[in-house]
Motif scaffolding. Sequence first.
Motif, PDB file in Angstrom:
ATOM      1  N   GLY A   1       7.786  17.702  30.379  1.00  0.00           N
ATOM      2  CA  GLY A   1       7.629  17.751  31.829  1.00  0.00           C
ATOM      3  C   GLY A   1       8.259  16.556  32.515  1.00  0.00           C
ATOM      4  O   GLY A   1       8.409  15.492  31.910  1.00  0.00           O
TER       5      GLY A   1
ATOM      6  N   TRP B   1       6.817  18.654  40.414  1.00  0.00           N
ATOM      7  CA  TRP B   1       5.696  19.548  40.119  1.00  0.00           C
ATOM      8  C   TRP B   1       5.220  20.300  41.354  1.00  0.00           C
ATOM      9  O   TRP B   1       4.327  21.146  41.261  1.00  0.00           O
TER      10      TRP B   1
ATOM     11  N   ALA C   1      10.452  24.883  36.238  1.00  0.00           N
ATOM     12  CA  ALA C   1      11.384  24.514  35.170  1.00  0.00           C
ATOM     13  C   ALA C   1      12.764  25.163  35.348  1.00  0.00           C
ATOM     14  O   ALA C   1      13.775  24.598  34.949  1.00  0.00           O
TER      15      ALA C   1
ATOM     16  N   ASP D   1       6.153  26.738  34.139  1.00  0.00           N
ATOM     17  CA  ASP D   1       6.442  25.584  33.278  1.00  0.00           C
ATOM     18  C   ASP D   1       7.155  26.028  31.993  1.00  0.00           C
ATOM     19  O   ASP D   1       7.391  25.221  31.096  1.00  0.00           O
TER      20      ASP D   1
ATOM     21  N   TRP E   1       8.533  22.932  30.370  1.00  0.00           N
ATOM     22  CA  TRP E   1       7.884  21.635  30.598  1.00  0.00           C
ATOM     23  C   TRP E   1       6.683  21.491  29.660  1.00  0.00           C
ATOM     24  O   TRP E   1       5.823  20.640  29.872  1.00  0.00           O
TER      25      TRP E   1
END
Lengths: 403, 403, 403, 403
Positions: free
Chosen positions: A156, A163, A172, A212, A232
Amino acid sequence: MVKIAMLGAGLIGEFYAQSLLGHRSRDQICSVYSRSIERAQAFAERWNVPRATTSLTQAIHDTDSELVVVAVPNHMHEEAVLESARAGKGVLCTKPLGRNASEARRMLEAVERAGVFHGYLEDLVYTPKTLKALDTVSSGSLGKILWVRSRETHPGPHSAWFWDKATAGGGAIVDMGCHCIEIARSFIGKEIRPVEVVCWGATQVHPIDSEDHAIGLVRYENGAIGQFEVSWSFRGGMDLRDEISGTEGTIWLNHWLRTGFEVFSSVGSAKYVSEKSESSSGWLFPVGDEASALGYTEMFQDMLDAYENHSAPRESFYDGYVVNAIIDAAYRSMESKRWEAITIDDWRGKTQAAVRDLEKAQGHSEMHDDAHIVIKREVLPDGTRRLILKNIITEATSSVIER
Amino acid sequence: MVKIAMLGAGLIGEFYAQSLLGHRSRDQICSVYSRSIERAQAFAERWNVPRATTSLTQAIHDTDSELVVVAVPNHMHEEAVLESARAGKGVLCTKPLGRNASEARRMLEAVERAGVFHGYLEDLVYTPKTLKALDTVSSGSLGKILWVRSRETHPGPHSAWFWDKATAGGGAIVDMGCHCIEIARSFIGKEIRPVEVVCWGATQVHPIDSEDHAIGLVRYENGAIGQFEVSWSFRGGMDLRDEISGTEGTIWLNHWLRTGFEVFSSVGSAKYVSEKSESSSGWLFPVGDEASALGYTEMFQDMLDAYENHSAPRESFYDGYVVNAIIDAAYRSMESKRWEAITIDDWRGKTQAAVRDLEKAQGHSEMHDDAHIVIKREVLPDGTRRLILKNIITEATSSVIER
Amino acid sequence: MVKIAMLGAGLIGEFYAQSLLGHRSRDQICSVYSRSIERAQAFAERWNVPRATTSLTQAIHDTDSELVVVAVPNHMHEEAVLESARAGKGVLCTKPLGRNASEARRMLEAVERAGVFHGYLEDLVYTPKTLKALDTVSSGSLGKILWVRSRETHPGPHSAWFWDKATAGGGAIVDMGCHCIEIARSFIGKEIRPVEVVCWGATQVHPIDSEDHAIGLVRYENGAIGQFEVSWSFRGGMDLRDEISGTEGTIWLNHWLRTGFEVFSSVGSAKYVSEKSESSSGWLFPVGDEASALGYTEMFQDMLDAYENHSAPRESFYDGYVVNAIIDAAYRSMESKRWEAITIDDWRGKTQAAVRDLEKAQGHSEMHDDAHIVIKREVLPDGTRRLILKNIITEATSSVIER
Amino acid sequence: MVKIAMLGAGLIGEFYAQSLLGHRSRDQICSVYSRSIERAQAFAERWNVPRATTSLTQAIHDTDSELVVVAVPNHMHEEAVLESARAGKGVLCTKPLGRNASEARRMLEAVERAGVFHGYLEDLVYTPKTLKALDTVSSGSLGKILWVRSRETHPGPHSAWFWDKATAGGGAIVDMGCHCIEIARSFIGKEIRPVEVVCWGATQVHPIDSEDHAIGLVRYENGAIGQFEVSWSFRGGMDLRDEISGTEGTIWLNHWLRTGFEVFSSVGSAKYVSEKSESSSGWLFPVGDEASALGYTEMFQDMLDAYENHSAPRESFYDGYVVNAIIDAAYRSMESKRWEAITIDDWRGKTQAAVRDLEKAQGHSEMHDDAHIVIKREVLPDGTRRLILKNIITEATSSVIER
C-alpha cells in the motif's frame, strides 16, 4: 565543469566517455511548491533551489523557470497543468495524467492549444531493463507480441491521499494500473488500438472505499492481451515484474525483489532497505540504484533532451489520456461484470483496417505436404522429433516422426 | 541548461529531483588520444571532442584540459601518468594501476610529489549494488567480515594486447584479479593490512604464455580471507559475482548473468546482447544499463566531485599500489607453491597491534553457566531449540535442550 | 502389494509407470492396454508387465489386477471408468476427469454407486513443493488467502489428439487449466465454493479450432480469486509457476524453468533436456527428477496408501467433477464475454452462510484511537514509521508519525 | 526384500530411514542400535523395527539382517565396519568413511578381505540434479572439465560430537569437505588421480579446537581443479551449491537456498522450515523434498539394487578411502602452508602416462592461417566478430575482423 583529456578510444574509453558525461547535471530547479512551507523549504535547502513557496501559481510563474514538473496529488494535476499552459511553459506531469479520461482530455487539449511542450512522467517504461527489452522486441527477437503481464503490488502507498477515493480518483488501478497498462501498451505497440477491457477489483483487506486489489485484461485490435495486476495487499515488499510473450520468444523482467542483490542479516538494520520493503532482518532484497531501477533517471534525460531539441519525448500527454481511457473502461467493467469498450475520442494510431491488413500479411501456415498443415514440432525424451499435423480437408489431427 | 519549477516536495518530488539533476552532464572531453588517428577522430566525432591526436604528450598538455583520463593498455600507464604529473594535471588511471608494484609505486610517488589529484579507476567497487552492500556492511548488519569471494570470469578479453604477457604484465590475474582483490579489500576494510597470499594459476585452454585461470586467497591481519577467482576460459557469458560472509550475515551480488532480465528467443538477434555474451538465441541474460552495472557512472561522479571539491575519491593511486603488491605476491605463490608474504613499503592503515586490540575487544564467548561455553544454537525439525556446549575445564562437548 | 491394470501406454503412462514402480516398489503392474499392440508390448517388456492387450475390457477385467489406472485420451475416460466400476475395481483416472461436467458427473456417480475406490490423478497438487506450501498455508503463515495465480504454458502438447477439439473436449483450458484450477482451489480451501468465472481465450497461433491461450479468474465465496493462465504458444520451455498471496504472506513456486539447475553448453547435446525444452545448446534449465517435480511420485504413494487403508486420497472424482464444472463455466464466459456462474449440482463443502460467518469472525479493523482506523503502516527511507489513518466519522484519510 | 540392521538413531538415521522406507518400500529395518535405549526404542516404534538394542554387536549379528547401515559418529565407524565384516554382512557406511586415511584403509581392507558388499553413503553425489548433471558432463556437453567448486556451509552441526576434534577427526573439512571433494572428483572423473592439495582453514568464530571454515584446491593429474569451501560460520541457512566449468560449458547447481520455492511470512511459523534454516519469518526458502534434494532417496535405491544384483554401487569404500586421503593432505597443507602431495597407496584409476596421452589426444590449436593460431573469438557491441590471433613465430598477438 571539468574539462578532460581522454587517453584511449577503445571499448574502455567508450564506457568511460558514456559515464564521464553521465551523472553530473547541468540543469537546475529554480522554484519549489509544497502545501507545507516547512517541506518546501527543506526541499529547497536539500536541492539548492532558490525559491520555495506554498503558492502553486507563484511557483509556476517563477520567471526563471521554463519547465514545470507536476508532482502533486492527483486532484491537483488539472489545475497545475492548465495554469502552466496559461503561463506558456512546458509541463511534465506525473502519473496518472488525470483521475479519469475527461480530466486527461482537458489537460491534453490545454497544452496542445497553448502549443507548449508536454511530457507524461510514466517512469516505468523508462527503466534500463524495459528500454532494452522494448528494443529487443522491436528488433523482432520475440516475433509478434501475444500477451504482456505487468504486475505492481505492494502493501500500500505511503501517503494518506492515495487512500482517499475522491482525491486519487480510485484505488490501486489508478495508482499502479496506469504503469502496467502503459508498459503492456508499449510492448504490444502504441500504434495498436486498445479495444476493450474486462476487470475484476475488490476491497479485500484495507478499510477503504476504493479497490485494494485488481486484475484486468485489455484486448488490442490485433488480438494481443495486456494484463495488469495491481494490489495494495501484497506482502513481502514491492513485486514489480513484467512478462512478455511473443510467437518467437519470451521476456521476464524483475525490477525489484530479485535483481541479483541478496542479503541475510541476523541482527538486521535500523536503516532503510528499499522502497516498500517489509522486513529489516533475515533475508532481504535491496535494489542497487532505486531511481534508475524505477526509470526516473532515463525518463528525465529523455524529457529534458526532447525539451531542448524541440522533439517529442517517448511519453506525451496523449499517452496519458489513452491510459486514463483504458482505466475508465476497467472501472466500468468492475461494475458491469462484462467486457467494456474503451472510448478514445481522438485515436491517432493505426485504423482497424490497417491492423487487419498487417495481420493478414503476417499470418501463414506451414504446409507439411499438400494435404497437411503443421500444428507443432516437438523433441521427445528419446530425442525423436515429432510433427503434429492437421489434414486440411478432414481436419483430423495426426502425428508423424520427422527424419 | 533547463530551468525547472518543481511542484511537490514529497517522496516523488525527491525521486524526481534526484533524477532531474542526474544524467545530463556539465563536463566535457576536450582532447582525445589514440594510437590510430582514425579511431581518435571517430571517437571525437561521436563524443563531440574538439581535438583528436596520436600524440600522448599533445593530448596531455592540451591547454583546455585540466584532468587526464588514462585508458591506454597497461604498458603505457606509467608513461602517461608521469607525463600528466609533469604537466601538473590531475590524473585518473584505469585498472590495474601498474603491471606490477614497482610501476605502481613510481606512479604513486610521481603524483604525490607533483601534488596533483589522482584517482584509481577501479569501477567495480562503484556499482550501485556494491556501494549499497558496502554501506550495509559498514552499518554492522553482517557483523565482522570473515570471507569475501569475488569472481570475474568470461571467455577472454576483446583486445589483442591483453593476451600478450609483456604488454599486460600477466594474464587473468592482472586483468581481473585486480577488481576482485579490491572488492574483497573494500568489504574487509581498507584499513586492515593484507598479509599473505596463496594462489593457483594455469594456462588451461588458450595458446598463450600467461595464466588463463587462477584462484587466490588473500589473508588479512584480522584473519579475514579475500578469495579471487578469475578465468578467461569460462563459458556462458561474464560471471561477475561477489559473496560476503560475516559473523551475522551474508551478501550475494550477481552483477551480470542473473539480474532479473531474462530473454528467450527462438529466432535470435543479430544485435549485441551484452558484454561477453556467448549466444544470441535461446535463453539470454542481458543487463539493463551496462555502464551503471559495471560501476562507471558512479565512479566518475565520485572522481569529478572529488576533483572539484579538493577531496579524496574512494579509490586513489595508493589503493592501486596495494592491489599491485597483492598481485605480485600471488604470482610469486603460483611459482613457489606456498603462501607468500605481501610487501607494502608504505603501509598507511592500521598497525598489527591496533588490529589485535580491535579483535580482542570484539571477541567474547557466551557462557551458558559457570562451567560451559555456548558453541552453537539450533532449531531442530520438531521445533526444539538445542544448545551445543563445551565444558571449559574438560573441553568435552555436549548438548542440552533449551527451554 | 497392489496389482494394477495400466490403460494407456503413451507419455503419461510412461510417467505413471516410472513412479508407480519407482524407488523399489512393492507394487506391480499386471496388465497393460494400448490401442497399438506394438506399444502395449514394448511397455510390458520395459516395465515387466505379464499381459499386454488392445482390448480395454480385457485389461480392466484382468483377474490379477485390483486397481485400474486410466491414462487414455480424454474421450475414453468415461467408458474406461464405467467399465471399471462395473468390474468392481478401484479406479484412478488421469486429468481432466471428463471433457465436461456431465461426463465427470456420470463417472462420479458410477464409482460411488458401485462403491469402488476412486482417485483423481491431479499430479501437480502433489509436487513436494506444493505439498509443503499447502502445509505452510494451513499452518496460518500466510493468513487468509486472497489470490492464487497458477500458470502452465508451453509450446503445445506432444500428441495429436490434444489438438482435436472433439476428442480432447477443448484446448489449453481442458488440457492444463484443470491443473491450475485445482491448485488454486487447494490453496484457497476446497471447502470454499467457487462461485463464478470470467475467462478470455483465443486461438492466437496454431491452425486449430480450440483455444491455444486462455486466462481466467475464478471467484470463491469468501472473495478469494483463483487465476489460471494456460497457453500452447509460450516459447522457452514449460513455464510452471504458482503464486499465492495471503493477508500475511506470499509463496512463489517455480516447478520447471528455474529450480536451481542451470547449464550452458556451446556444443549442445543430442540428448533430451527436459519436458517441453525448446533448445539444446546455450543456456538450458533441466529439472532434477521430473517425475517428482511433477508430483507423480507423491501422488501414487497417497493413492496406493489410501487404497490399502480404505481411506480417501487427497484428490477424488468429486474434485475432478468440481474442476470440470469450473471449466464449463469458463468456456461459457469466453462466449458470453461476462462472468458466468459455476453450476455444481451437489456441493459438499461449506454453505454460503457458513463462509459469511467465518469471514465476519476473521474481519476486524485496528483502531488507532477512538476516532481513527489504521489503514496501513510503512517504514520510510529515513527510518520513520508512518501510520495512515481514516477518521471513522468524516472518512478523511491522514497520516501520523509513529513513535 | 532386504533386511537391514540400523546402527544409530540420530538425525542422519532418521533421514536414512525416511528414505529406506520411502515411497512404499519392499525393504525392512529389522534391528536398530543406539547408545540410548530410549532413542533406540522410539526409533523402532516410529519405523516399525522389531528389535532395538544398545549393543552394537547384537544389532550387527541380528540373525534376520543381511546388510548393516553404519550411521554412528565418526569414531565408531571402524569398529562397526570391522564387526560387520567379521559377521560376513554387507555394510553401508556414512560419510566420512574414516577420521583419516589409515582408518579408511583398514575398513576397505576388512570388507574386501571378507568379500562382503560395501557402499559409501556419500549422498550428495546422488541428488537428482547431480546425477543429471553428471550425465550431462559425461555426454560431452561441457567439453573437458577444468574446475569444480563445491560448497557446503551452514551455521554449524546439530550434534555435540561433531564439535569434538578427537571424536570427529577434525572440523568442517572432515564433516563437509568429504562431500565437496567427492562431488568435484565425480565431475572431473574418478579415474583421474588427485595429485596435490593446498588448503586454508581457521577457527574464525566458534570456541573449538577444529577448523570452522576452510577452503581447499585439489589438483588432478589432468590439470583440473576441485575446489571445496566449507564453513560452520555461514549465516542464512545451508548454502549447498556446485559450479562446474568445462571448455565448452558451465553447470550451476543450487541444492538448498534457491530452488524455486520462496515464502514470505509476516507472522512466521513455529514449524520447521528446512534443515539449518535460520529464520522463521520474513523471506524463507524451504526445500520441497529434503531427503531427495540431499540424495538419500536415489542413494539407497542404487545401494539396495546393487546389493541385490551383486553389482558395484556408484560409491564404494574405495571412494571413501580416496576422499580420506585427500582430506589428510588438506590438513597437512593447513599446517605446512604449501601444496601437499596426496598419498594413495593403491591407485586403481588411470596412470600418469595414460592421462598424458589422453590430454595430448584432446589438445589441438585452431590455426587461422599458416602463421597464426586463434586465441579467441568475440562478438563486439556493434555486432562485429573479432578474432584474436597469435603469430606462431614472433608470438605477437593481434586482432582481425572476421567476415
